[in-house]
Enzyme design. Structure first.
Site, PDB file in Angstrom:
ATOM      1  N   ARG A  75       0.994  -0.958  -0.373  1.00  0.00           N
ATOM      2  CA  ARG A  75       0.207  -0.192   0.368  1.00  0.00           C
ATOM      3  C   ARG A  75       0.717   1.333  -0.234  1.00  0.00           C
ATOM      4  NH1 ARG A  75      -4.411  -1.829   4.531  1.00  0.00           N
ATOM      5  NH2 ARG A  75      -5.929  -2.386   2.891  1.00  0.00           N
ATOM      6  N   GLY A  93      -2.465  -0.805   7.440  1.00  0.00           N
ATOM      7  CA  GLY A  93      -1.334  -1.350   7.126  1.00  0.00           C
ATOM      8  C   GLY A  93      -0.317  -0.657   7.838  1.00  0.00           C
ATOM      9  N   LYS A  94      -0.018  -0.313   9.134  1.00  0.00           N
ATOM     10  CA  LYS A  94       1.201   0.323   9.594  1.00  0.00           C
ATOM     11  C   LYS A  94       2.556  -1.016  10.260  1.00  0.00           C
ATOM     12  CE  LYS A  94      -0.480   3.243  12.598  1.00  0.00           C
ATOM     13  NZ  LYS A  94      -2.048   3.127  11.885  1.00  0.00           N
ATOM     14  N   SER A  95       1.466  -2.038  10.679  1.00  0.00           N
ATOM     15  CA  SER A  95       2.433  -3.641  11.474  1.00  0.00           C
ATOM     16  C   SER A  95       3.089  -3.598  10.483  1.00  0.00           C
ATOM     17  CB  SER A  95       1.386  -3.943  11.616  1.00  0.00           C
ATOM     18  OG  SER A  95      -0.156  -3.692  12.295  1.00  0.00           O
ATOM     19  N   CYS A 132     -15.548  20.911   0.319  1.00  0.00           N
ATOM     20  CA  CYS A 132     -15.339  20.235  -0.354  1.00  0.00           C
ATOM     21  C   CYS A 132     -15.300  19.183   0.350  1.00  0.00           C
ATOM     22  CB  CYS A 132     -13.635  20.095  -1.279  1.00  0.00           C
ATOM     23  SG  CYS A 132     -12.660  18.591  -1.103  1.00  0.00           S
TER      24      CYS A 132
HETATM   25  P1  ADP Z   1      -3.026   0.012  11.282  1.00  0.00           P
HETATM   26  O1  ADP Z   1      -2.007  -0.474  12.377  1.00  0.00           O
HETATM   27  O2  ADP Z   1      -2.577   0.970  10.582  1.00  0.00           O
HETATM   28  O3  ADP Z   1      -4.155   0.528  11.859  1.00  0.00           O
HETATM   29  P2  ADP Z   1      -2.857  -3.421   9.972  1.00  0.00           P
HETATM   30  O4  ADP Z   1      -1.309  -2.811  10.857  1.00  0.00           O
HETATM   31  O5  ADP Z   1      -3.785  -3.791  11.422  1.00  0.00           O
HETATM   32  O6  ADP Z   1      -2.879  -1.436  10.147  1.00  0.00           O
HETATM   33  O7  ADP Z   1      -3.443  -3.085   8.905  1.00  0.00           O
HETATM   34  C1  ADP Z   1      -5.053  -3.061   8.617  1.00  0.00           C
HETATM   35  C2  ADP Z   1      -5.092  -4.534   7.900  1.00  0.00           C
HETATM   36  O8  ADP Z   1      -4.711  -4.200   6.307  1.00  0.00           O
HETATM   37  C3  ADP Z   1      -4.585  -4.936   8.510  1.00  0.00           C
HETATM   38  O9  ADP Z   1      -5.939  -7.023   8.055  1.00  0.00           O
HETATM   39  C4  ADP Z   1      -3.283  -6.066   6.910  1.00  0.00           C
HETATM   40  O10 ADP Z   1      -3.529  -7.731   6.733  1.00  0.00           O
HETATM   41  C5  ADP Z   1      -4.006  -5.149   6.020  1.00  0.00           C
HETATM   42  N1  ADP Z   1      -2.483  -4.769   5.498  1.00  0.00           N
HETATM   43  C6  ADP Z   1      -1.552  -4.345   5.626  1.00  0.00           C
HETATM   44  N2  ADP Z   1      -1.058  -4.075   4.108  1.00  0.00           N
HETATM   45  C7  ADP Z   1      -1.706  -4.129   3.063  1.00  0.00           C
HETATM   46  C8  ADP Z   1      -1.128  -4.661   1.803  1.00  0.00           C
HETATM   47  N3  ADP Z   1      -0.176  -4.588   1.646  1.00  0.00           N
HETATM   48  N4  ADP Z   1      -1.851  -5.282   0.536  1.00  0.00           N
HETATM   49  C9  ADP Z   1      -3.745  -5.754   2.325  1.00  0.00           C
HETATM   50  N5  ADP Z   1      -3.469  -5.304   2.906  1.00  0.00           N
HETATM   51  C10 ADP Z   1      -2.945  -4.568   3.597  1.00  0.00           C
HETATM   52 ZN    ZN Z   2     -13.848  17.511  -2.487  1.00  0.00          ZN
HETATM   53 MG    MG Z   3      -1.838  -0.606  14.011  1.00  0.00          MG
END
Ligand code: ADP
Ligand code: ZN
Ligand code: MG
Length: 633
Positions: free
Chosen positions: A97, A122-124, A457
């Site tokens: 992402r 997807g921070k983790s 917006c």
């Molecule tokens: P955050 O910590 O930013 O809130 P998470 O790391 O918990 O988010 O991720 C949220 C969801 O996004 C998880 O279910 C993860 O599997 C999914 N995810 C993370 N990276 C990707 C990716 N590159 N493509 C698809 N899904 C992803």
């Molecule tokens: Zn707009």
């Molecule tokens: Mg998180």
């Protein structure tokens, strides 16, 4: 206080209020100017052909220029092949992402990094994947044991070895983990700890020291890093002591992660964590693939469910989605109504038994149910990529909540719609629900403002709310306001305000409390005859009346008045702090309203036609509900 004195105070208050009004206008103007300058700057930069970051993200940091940072979006590093492989084989994901690859490459290069990215993006992965691709283990500091357990469960499901140490760890478990930390054959890739452990366990620190010296501590991740700062919203005293990590292990790269941190909070975190020159990557809140729209709900004949079922059966035929509702009862009734209209829907709320809940979730995830009609209990662990619409049958209780709930749409980055139905009475239903929450009312009004707004917006309202610098180009007509242009008029509502205030005042003098509904009806001349004679009634339509009362509430001429019984909370309207200003002859109030008169509608239809190529060409202004609004105010 004698009356002269009181007059002085009142005059002082009036002048401060008036000045505040001016300041507010100036702020609005400056924000607009900022947006237009930001967009101009971008155009100029483009002309210089300087490669600048996409609108998705911006990078900064004293140690690196933008060009240098660009390098980290590449996949020609020594670890790139292994990253790709593990992304697919271990994490079963096909692509990165926005910002993930850059963050991972920076961290793999040994840089200290702050990553600011909205929840669920997807921070983790940005520390889990490097952990899998590095020797030794990654230390992850997490504030909550529940977050830790979620991650351990997930990692177990994909066969990544991870362990944890927290207050509830058994002695044997802790002993084993501590021993394995320095064991080169130890299998685990991630070690999760609470900040308390770092702060209080000398044993842990000494084992970390040994692991560091043996080159086994590959990375430190501090999740929810804003907890370090007192300026943030979740300050945790133990986070203040985490500076010890970078002091003791200066060569180990640190990755701080958060969804919500302003620049000043990050500066504070940097100091507390003793990170000399971190690079900050900020993902924009702007989800470019989401179309934002607000539709009005008519209190007279709430046909929002018919509207929703028509949308689902036509525009979203065979597509997956969520309808969020206010209460468990609403989940049941709206779901039944939709089913009655031939929609494949199921309810979901906290009061269902666990098996039923997981069955609904499972069936929806596998497209056997098209729509879940849910309360906000449907949130945790919802990770379906192809959600094409999130419809709010009732407004959310804050912009944060709305952003998160609507953000479950379009996780696959393909176009998706976020529609909210905005009804006058819903404001007060939610108000009585959040009355006990700290700043609950204030947050609710931000959501009401988002909905009532007709000239800014929708994205810019969200961005400004999250402290993000907004760029006018960022929407690309992916919200109803931008798509249908400046189709609003500014109306002077000073006299209306005086009439409404008089109604509320009169009730007060009779020791009577008025609900918003009663105020509406009184103003429309539907109250008792005795009162009708004493007030100025109006011929405005109900929607106009509701819009004006809402605006008076938002602007502080009216305010909420709650009354509690053991069974329920009642909501009444009383005079707001600004009501006395209306006594001032020169004081005037305006509001912006959607222009939806008949003639305006003809114009709009042709506007819509020219933009037919895009998704979601339909808009609230053309819905039967808003057509009823007359233009002549
Ligand atoms: P955050 O910590 O930013 O809130 P998470 O790391 O918990 O988010 O991720 C949220 C969801 O996004 C998880 O279910 C993860 O599997 C999914 N995810 C993370 N990276 C990707 C990716 N590159 N493509 C698809 N899904 C992803
Ligand atoms: Zn707009
Ligand atoms: Mg998180």
């Amino acid at each position: 206080m004698d009356s002269d004195n009181a007059d002085d105070v009142q005059a002082g208050l009036d002048s401060v209020e008036a000045e505040l009004e001016v300041v507010k206008l100036q702020i609005a103007e400056l924000l607009e100017k900022q947006a237009s300058l930001t967009s101009k700057r971008k155009q100029l930069l483009r002309r210089l052909e300087e490669p600048c970051d996409s609108t998705q993200a911006s990078g900064s940091g004293p140690a690196m220029t933008k060009q240098e940072l660009l390098r980290y979006e590449n996949d020609d590093f020594s670890w790139s092949t292994e990253l790709e492989q593990n992304l697919k084989d271990v994490f079963q994901l096909s692509t990165f992402r926005p910002l993930q690859l850059k963050a991972i490459n920076l961290s793999m290069s040994g840089k200290d990094l702050f990553l600011v990215m909205p929840t669920g993006r997807g921070k983790s992965l940005c520390y889990q994947l490097p952990a899998v691709c590095s020797e030794g283990f990654t230390l992850v500091v997490t504030p909550l044991v529940s977050l830790m357990e979620d991650q351990l469960m997930y990692l177990k499901s994909i066969d990544v070895e991870a362990v944890s140490l927290n207050a509830s760890s058994s002695k044997e478990h802790a002993k084993m983990v501590l021993a394995e930390m320095t064991d080169s054959k130890a299998p685990f890739k991630l070690l999760y700890v609470t900040p308390e452990k770092i702060a209080k366990s000398k044993l842990l620190m000494s084992r970390l020291e040994k692991a560091y010296n043996a080159g086994r501590l590959s990375r430190i991740a501090v999740d929810e890093v804003h907890c370090c700062s007192q300026w943030g919203h979740d300050f945790r005293p133990d986070y203040k002591l985490l500076g010890i990590l970078k002091r003791q292990f200066p060569k180990v790269p640190l990755l701080g992660l958060t969804a919500t941190a302003t620049g000043s909070v990050l500066k504070d975190c940097q100091k507390i964590l003793c990170v000399p020159e971190p690079i900050t990557l900020t993902a924009s809140f702007n989800r470019t693939n989401l179309y934002y729209e607000v539709r009005l709900k008519d209190s007279n004949s709430d046909d929002s469910v018919s509207d929703i079922s028509a949308l689902i059966k036509e525009r979203y035929k065979d597509q997956s989605g969520i309808v969020y509702v206010f209460s468990q009862k609403d989940a049941e009734t709206v779901s039944a109504d939709l089913q009655g209209k031939g929609v494949n829907a199921s309810p979901y709320h906290a009061n269902m038994n666990p098996e039923d809940k997981s069955q609904v979730h499972r069936k929806w995830a596998t497209n056997k149910i098209q729509v879940v009609v849910a309360t906000v209990a449907f949130g945790m662990g919802i990770d379906k990529a192809d959600v094409r619409f999130v419809i709010h049958h009732t407004i959310s209780k804050s912009i944060e909540n709305y952003y998160q709930e609507s953000g479950r749409a379009g996780r696959d980055d393909k176009p998706a719609d976020c529609i909210v139905y905005f009804g006058f009475n819903d404001i007060f239903r939610i108000s009585t629900m959040v009355v006990m929450e700290n700043v609950g009312q204030q947050k609710l009004l931000t959501m009401v403002d988002y909905c009532q707004n007709v000239d800014r917006c929708r994205r810019s309202v969200i961005a400004v709310h999250f402290d993000e610098v907004w760029d006018d180009e960022g929407c690309n007509e992916m919200c109803d306001v931008c798509r249908h242009g400046n189709d609003y008029i500014t109306v002077d509502i000073t006299q209306h305000a005086k009439d409404v205030v008089q109604i509320v005042e009169l009730a007060g003098s009779l020791d009577e409390k008025l609900t918003p509904l009663k105020v509406t009806e009184a103003w429309m001349g539907k109250g008792p005859a005795k009162r009708r004679k004493m007030i100025q009634t109006t011929t405005l339509s109900r929607l106009e009346v509701e819009a004006i009362i809402t605006s008076l509430l938002l602007q502080g001429y009216l305010s909420e008045d709650f009354s509690f019984t053991p069974y329920t909370t009642y909501f009444y309207l009383k005079l707001g702090g600004k009501a006395p200003l209306l006594k001032n002859q020169s004081h005037s109030i305006t509001m912006k309203m959607r222009r939806t008169g008949l003639d305006a509608n003809t114009v709009k239809v042709s506007q819509v036609k020219t933009k037919e190529g895009k998704r979601s060409g339909d808009n609230a202004a053309n819905s039967p509900v808003t057509k009823k609004v007359k233009r002549d105010l």
